[in-house]
Enzyme design. Structure first.
Site: not given
Ligand code: BQF
Length: 283
Positions: A52, A96, A119
């Site tokens: 992020k 987060q 969000d």
């Molecule tokens: C990729 C998330 C579960 C629980 C809380 C790129 C992200 C992930 C994968 C990423 C996720 C999942 C995020 C890829 C943010 C997605 O290239 O496949 C980016 O940073 N995510 C989150 O903030 O909280 C979560 C999944």
């Protein structure tokens, strides 16, 4: 053989659009800013927060990180959010998830100003989404819709099945598909005949949280398959909720993991932060 919808490519376009609009805002003296709060040392959360911050830097946003120790009290966290709510330099606030068990997630979500809630987890924003009158869309469902649109797929009248009913993905995902006139079924851990329901779907969204859960026999030939999962397989490799090797030959379109929905989640967060900056400056 399916067309692979690249979230890597589509998200780069979204970020480029946000960057261009950010430059225009800066000419007007508006400098968008996102505050990211992380509590504790969950390694996955650390990666997500870094993604992020990196995206903020790329599109030209100011980003502030609040990295708090695991034993932070709820009162301390609420005090930080209160300050950020009142800080005009900060347009978006995200905390987060998941939070440590001694902190009430609902209380934290409720404390973020709905105008800075990028969000879209605040009940007021969730309610707005339900009635189709929103300014922020939840990042992951919005990212999935963007991928569907980028591939030129029309949701209208289609049988859509969402596996998973979380407040963060499954429920809002279903609502966005419904807004586009899909016929939407939500499946979950108590669903009977899951295989049969899924294998009737024209558009199947997997948001289960179980590695390679969706097998070929759960997918209709020619279906559009969107994989929201971010899991580790038995070898520690990143994988989705869909068994890609099995399902890809059967689908018409499919998103990969990594490089599918994940990067879209981050790009839509940038879009929401830009929108927040505009709203807060009466644009
Ligand atoms: C990729 C998330 C579960 C629980 C809380 C790129 C992200 C992930 C994968 C990423 C996720 C999942 C995020 C890829 C943010 C997605 O290239 O496949 C980016 O940073 N995510 C989150 O903030 O909280 C979560 C999944």
């Amino acid at each position: 053989m399916a067309v692979i919808i690249s979230g890597k490519e589509v998200s780069a376009k979204v970020r480029a659009d946000v960057k261009a609009e950010c430059e225009l805002l800066k000419e007007k003296g508006i400098d968008p800013g996102l505050a990211v709060i992380i509590v504790g040392n969950d390694p996955a959360s650390r990666v997500y927060v870094n993604n992020k911050k990196k995206a903020c830097a790329e599109v030209g946003f100011l980003s502030e990180e609040y990295a708090l120790p695991e034993d932070t009290t709820q009162e301390e966290l609420l005090a930080i959010i209160e300050k950020l709510n009142n800080n005009p330099q900060i347009n978006g606030i995200l905390c987060q998830l998941p939070l440590p068990k001694h902190i009430d997630e609902k209380a934290i979500i409720n404390s973020i100003s709905p105008l800075k809630d990028v969000d879209a987890f605040h009940p007021s924003n969730v309610g707005k989404i339900m009635i189709g009158d929103y300014h922020f869309l939840p990042c992951t469902p919005a990212g999935v819709m963007e991928l569907i649109h980028s591939a030129g797929i029309d949701v209208c009248g289609k049988k859509c099945v969402v596996i998973g009913r979380s407040n963060i993905v499954g429920k809002p995902m279903s609502m966005l598909l419904l807004h586009e006139n899909g016929t939407v079924t939500i499946c979950h851990s108590k669903t009977e005949n899951l295989k049969e329901i899924c294998s009737n779907a024209d558009i199947l969204v997997a948001a289960v949280g179980k590695p390679k859960f969706v097998k070929a026999d759960m997918v209709k030939a020619g279906a559009v398959v969107l994989d929201v999962g971010v899991n580790r397989d038995e070898n520690g490799k990143l994988c989705g909720d869909v068994d890609f090797a099995e399902v890809e030959p059967k689908a018409s379109y499919i998103t990969p993991v990594p490089g599918g929905v994940g990067p879209m989640t981050i790009a839509m967060l940038m879009k929401n932060t830009l929108m927040a900056a505009k709203i807060q400056n009466n644009l």
